[in-house]
Scaffold this active site. Sequence first.
Site, PDB file in Angstrom:
ATOM      1  N   GLY A  38       2.738 -36.378   8.730  1.00 17.54           N
ATOM      2  CA  GLY A  38       2.064 -35.323   8.404  1.00 17.54           C
ATOM      3  C   GLY A  38       2.680 -34.049   8.358  1.00 17.54           C
ATOM      4  O   GLY A  38       2.327 -32.899   7.575  1.00 17.54           O
ATOM      5  N   THR A  40       4.547 -30.186   8.846  1.00 15.37           N
ATOM      6  CA  THR A  40       4.037 -28.803   9.216  1.00 15.37           C
ATOM      7  C   THR A  40       2.388 -28.957   8.706  1.00 15.37           C
ATOM      8  O   THR A  40       1.507 -28.276   9.633  1.00 15.37           O
ATOM      9  CB  THR A  40       4.930 -27.840   8.534  1.00 15.37           C
ATOM     10  OG1 THR A  40       6.001 -27.867   8.827  1.00 15.37           O
ATOM     11  CG2 THR A  40       4.063 -26.501   8.811  1.00 15.37           C
ATOM     12  N   ARG A 258       8.908 -18.141   6.073  1.00 13.00           N
ATOM     13  CA  ARG A 258       9.536 -19.468   6.446  1.00 13.00           C
ATOM     14  C   ARG A 258      10.781 -19.726   5.967  1.00 13.00           C
ATOM     15  O   ARG A 258      11.137 -19.290   4.627  1.00 13.00           O
ATOM     16  CB  ARG A 258       8.580 -20.675   6.487  1.00 13.00           C
ATOM     17  CG  ARG A 258       7.319 -20.459   7.066  1.00 13.00           C
ATOM     18  CD  ARG A 258       6.296 -21.419   6.819  1.00 13.00           C
ATOM     19  NE  ARG A 258       6.805 -22.759   7.121  1.00 13.00           N
ATOM     20  CZ  ARG A 258       6.607 -23.324   8.676  1.00 13.00           C
ATOM     21  NH1 ARG A 258       5.945 -22.479   9.463  1.00 13.00           N
ATOM     22  NH2 ARG A 258       7.062 -24.480   8.764  1.00 13.00           N
ATOM     23  N   HIS A 422     -27.577 -23.012 -11.481  1.00 13.98           N
ATOM     24  CA  HIS A 422     -27.798 -21.764 -10.913  1.00 13.98           C
ATOM     25  C   HIS A 422     -28.617 -22.352  -9.761  1.00 13.98           C
ATOM     26  O   HIS A 422     -29.596 -23.230 -10.004  1.00 13.98           O
ATOM     27  CB  HIS A 422     -28.822 -20.948 -11.866  1.00 13.98           C
ATOM     28  CG  HIS A 422     -29.478 -19.836 -11.206  1.00 13.98           C
ATOM     29  ND1 HIS A 422     -28.787 -18.784 -10.916  1.00 13.98           N
ATOM     30  CD2 HIS A 422     -30.601 -19.527 -10.734  1.00 13.98           C
ATOM     31  CE1 HIS A 422     -29.753 -17.762 -10.610  1.00 13.98           C
ATOM     32  NE2 HIS A 422     -30.743 -18.441 -10.423  1.00 13.98           N
TER      33      HIS A 422
HETATM   34  P1  NAD Z   1       4.814 -14.361   3.459  1.00 19.44           P
HETATM   35  O1  NAD Z   1       6.158 -14.354   2.862  1.00 19.44           O
HETATM   36  O2  NAD Z   1       3.662 -14.983   2.856  1.00 19.44           O
HETATM   37  O3  NAD Z   1       4.441 -13.338   4.368  1.00 19.44           O
HETATM   38  C1  NAD Z   1       5.343 -12.508   5.151  1.00 19.44           C
HETATM   39  C2  NAD Z   1       5.099 -10.706   5.210  1.00 19.44           C
HETATM   40  O4  NAD Z   1       6.132 -10.181   6.333  1.00 19.44           O
HETATM   41  C3  NAD Z   1       5.460 -10.430   3.919  1.00 19.44           C
HETATM   42  O5  NAD Z   1       4.208  -9.739   3.438  1.00 19.44           O
HETATM   43  C4  NAD Z   1       6.477  -9.350   4.281  1.00 19.44           C
HETATM   44  O6  NAD Z   1       6.212  -8.218   3.503  1.00 19.44           O
HETATM   45  C5  NAD Z   1       6.075  -9.160   5.798  1.00 19.44           C
HETATM   46  N1  NAD Z   1       7.372  -8.701   6.547  1.00 19.44           N
HETATM   47  C6  NAD Z   1       8.711  -8.953   6.227  1.00 19.44           C
HETATM   48  N2  NAD Z   1       9.543  -8.420   7.157  1.00 19.44           N
HETATM   49  C7  NAD Z   1       8.793  -7.304   7.830  1.00 19.44           C
HETATM   50  C8  NAD Z   1       8.981  -6.450   8.951  1.00 19.44           C
HETATM   51  N3  NAD Z   1      10.265  -6.027   9.407  1.00 19.44           N
HETATM   52  N4  NAD Z   1       7.801  -5.530   9.302  1.00 19.44           N
HETATM   53  C9  NAD Z   1       6.754  -5.726   8.836  1.00 19.44           C
HETATM   54  N5  NAD Z   1       6.524  -6.720   8.025  1.00 19.44           N
HETATM   55  C10 NAD Z   1       7.224  -7.638   7.407  1.00 19.44           C
HETATM   56  O7  NAD Z   1       5.300 -15.497   4.836  1.00 19.44           O
HETATM   57  P2  NAD Z   1       4.107 -16.470   5.898  1.00 19.44           P
HETATM   58  O8  NAD Z   1       2.816 -15.609   5.984  1.00 19.44           O
HETATM   59  O9  NAD Z   1       5.028 -16.403   7.226  1.00 19.44           O
HETATM   60  O10 NAD Z   1       3.985 -17.490   5.412  1.00 19.44           O
HETATM   61  C11 NAD Z   1       5.093 -18.218   5.057  1.00 19.44           C
HETATM   62  C12 NAD Z   1       5.055 -19.506   4.203  1.00 19.44           C
HETATM   63  O11 NAD Z   1       3.927 -20.345   4.132  1.00 19.44           O
HETATM   64  C13 NAD Z   1       4.544 -18.868   2.507  1.00 19.44           C
HETATM   65  O12 NAD Z   1       5.401 -19.160   1.595  1.00 19.44           O
HETATM   66  C14 NAD Z   1       3.189 -19.167   2.518  1.00 19.44           C
HETATM   67  O13 NAD Z   1       2.703 -19.177   1.228  1.00 19.44           O
HETATM   68  C15 NAD Z   1       2.953 -20.467   3.121  1.00 19.44           C
HETATM   69  N6  NAD Z   1       1.454 -20.581   3.684  1.00 19.44           N
HETATM   70  C16 NAD Z   1       0.734 -21.022   2.818  1.00 19.44           C
HETATM   71  C17 NAD Z   1      -0.578 -20.858   3.343  1.00 19.44           C
HETATM   72  C18 NAD Z   1      -1.860 -21.123   2.350  1.00 19.44           C
HETATM   73  O14 NAD Z   1      -1.537 -21.579   1.122  1.00 19.44           O
HETATM   74  N7  NAD Z   1      -3.053 -20.905   2.813  1.00 19.44           N
HETATM   75  C19 NAD Z   1      -1.063 -20.879   4.734  1.00 19.44           C
HETATM   76  C20 NAD Z   1       0.053 -20.406   5.582  1.00 19.44           C
HETATM   77  C21 NAD Z   1       1.593 -20.365   4.940  1.00 19.44           C
END
Ligand code: NAD
Length: 436
Positions: A38, A40, A258, A422
Site C-alpha cells: 500500500g 505511502t 518530498r 437539484h
Molecule cells: P509541497 O511542494 O506541496 O509544499 C511545500 C511547501 O513548502 C511549498 O509551499 C514551499 O513554498 C514551502 N517551503 C519550502 N521551503 C520553505 C521554507 N524555508 N520556509 C517556509 N516554507 C517553505 O510539498 P508537501 O506539502 O510536503 O507535499 C509533498 C508532495 O506530496 C506534493 O507533491 C503533494 O502534491 C503530495 N501530496 C498530495 C496530497 C493530495 O493530493 N491531497 C496530499 C499530501 C501530499
Amino acid sequence: MNKFDLIVIGAGPGGYETAAEAAASGLAVALIERGELGGTCLNRGCIPTKALCKSAEMALNVSEAAQFGVNVSGFSFNYAVAAARKDEVVKALQEGVKMAVSKCTVIQGEAKFVSGDTVEINGELYCAPRIILATGSQPAQLPIPGAEYAISSDKLLSLTELPPRVVIVGGGVIGMEFASILNAFGVEVTVIEYMKEILPPFDKDIAKRLRMSLSRRGINIITSAAVKEIRHDHTVVYDSKGKENEVAADMVVMAVGRRAVVPAGLENTMVEVGRRGIEVDENFMTAQPGIYAIGDVNGVMMLAHAASAQGKRVLGHDINLAVIPSAVFTTPECAMVGLTEEQCKDKGIDYKSVKVPFRGNGKALAMGEPDGLLKLIVDKATRQILGCHICGPHAADLIAEPAVVMSQNLTVDAICDTVHSHPTLTEVLAVAAGQF
Ligand code: NAD
C-alpha cells in the site's frame, strides 16, 4: 535465477495496481516491497490523513451543532480514539491490497539492481525483460540549523496525542491538510510559508480563499517567510520582509516537499537520476530499455492517482495523462484541474474566466457550508475548458466533472447541455458554464 515476465519494485498505489493488472492479464509478476503493502498512500499518506480529516470534520460539526438545532453537552476531544480509528481504516484497506495482488508473487525485501534486467532480493536473483520502479518518495528536510527538532508527516501520523501548539513549516498540500486537522482538534497552529501565497501550484484566488477560511478558524498563516532555524525548545526562527521573527511551539512539523526514493545498484544499469528523480520519457521508460519508473520516484506529478495512471500507460493503455485533477483535503476542500489563470496569462491564451460563489447554491446553504468559490476558465476560440478551480465543500469530488469534459476534449457546452440535479453542489459548475 528466478524468472518473471514483469518485476514491479514498490507496492504503493502505482506499483500494486500495475502489478495486479499485469498479473490478471496472465503475466508472471513479482511484486517486491521492503515495507508494507500500500506504500505511502495507504500507510503514511492519503488514507490515514483522510481518516483524520473525517474526525476533524466531525469535531467542527459538533462544535457548530447548536446552530442546526442539536445541543451537545460534554463535548471534548479524544485524539487517541481518532488515531486508533485511522489505524483500523488502514488495516481494512491493507487486506484489500493483499487480495488485489493475490495473483502476483509478493516478495518481502529490498531490491538492488545487479544489471539492466536483474535484481537481488534477500541474496536471491530475480530477472525479467520488464522492470517497473515504483519506489515512491520520502519527506524532504530543509538544510537549516535545528532541522532535526522537526518531525515529518510520517511521525505526525503516528502520534496518539497532540501538543497544545504546533508550527508547520511549509504551506503546501501536506502543511495545509494538517493545519486544518490539528486546528479542528483544538491545537494552536501556525503555518509558515516561503511563497507569497499558500498552495503555490493552485490558482491564486482559490489559495487566497482557503487562506481566509482557515485564518477565520484561527489558524495563524504567515506567508513570504523563510524559516532559517529551529531551536531545541521548538521555537521557529524565520525571516520576513527583511526582519527576523520567531514563534514558540511545542512541536514543529516539516512539510516542505518530498524527494524520490531511488533503489540501490542503479549504477549497474543505464537508468539516469535527475534533480526531481528518475528520468523517464513520455511512456515512463528510463534510459535503460525495459526499465520504467512510475509515480513519485520520477517526480513528474507526486499524486497517487497519477502513479496508477502512469502504470496503465506502461501496460499500454491509451490513458489521457494531460488532464490530472488534484485536491487538498482541508475544510473546506480545494481542487483543481488544468491551467490556473496565472498560467493562462503567462501563455498568452485568449481566455475568459468566470467565478461563482457557493453562497448562491441551495445545497451549500442547506448544508451550512456556503463558504466556497468555483472558477472556470474557457478558451474563447475553442470553448474548451482550460482549467477549473474550486475551494468549497466536496471540491475534491466536484472536480471529476470538468476533468471528464477536458480529458474527452469536449467543450463547456457539454456541461450546459447536461441537466444537473437539484439541489446539488454540481449546480455551481452548471451556473459557471452557463455564463460562457
Ligand atoms: P509541497 O511542494 O506541496 O509544499 C511545500 C511547501 O513548502 C511549498 O509551499 C514551499 O513554498 C514551502 N517551503 C519550502 N521551503 C520553505 C521554507 N524555508 N520556509 C517556509 N516554507 C517553505 O510539498 P508537501 O506539502 O510536503 O507535499 C509533498 C508532495 O506530496 C506534493 O507533491 C503533494 O502534491 C503530495 N501530496 C498530495 C496530497 C493530495 O493530493 N491531497 C496530499 C499530501 C501530499
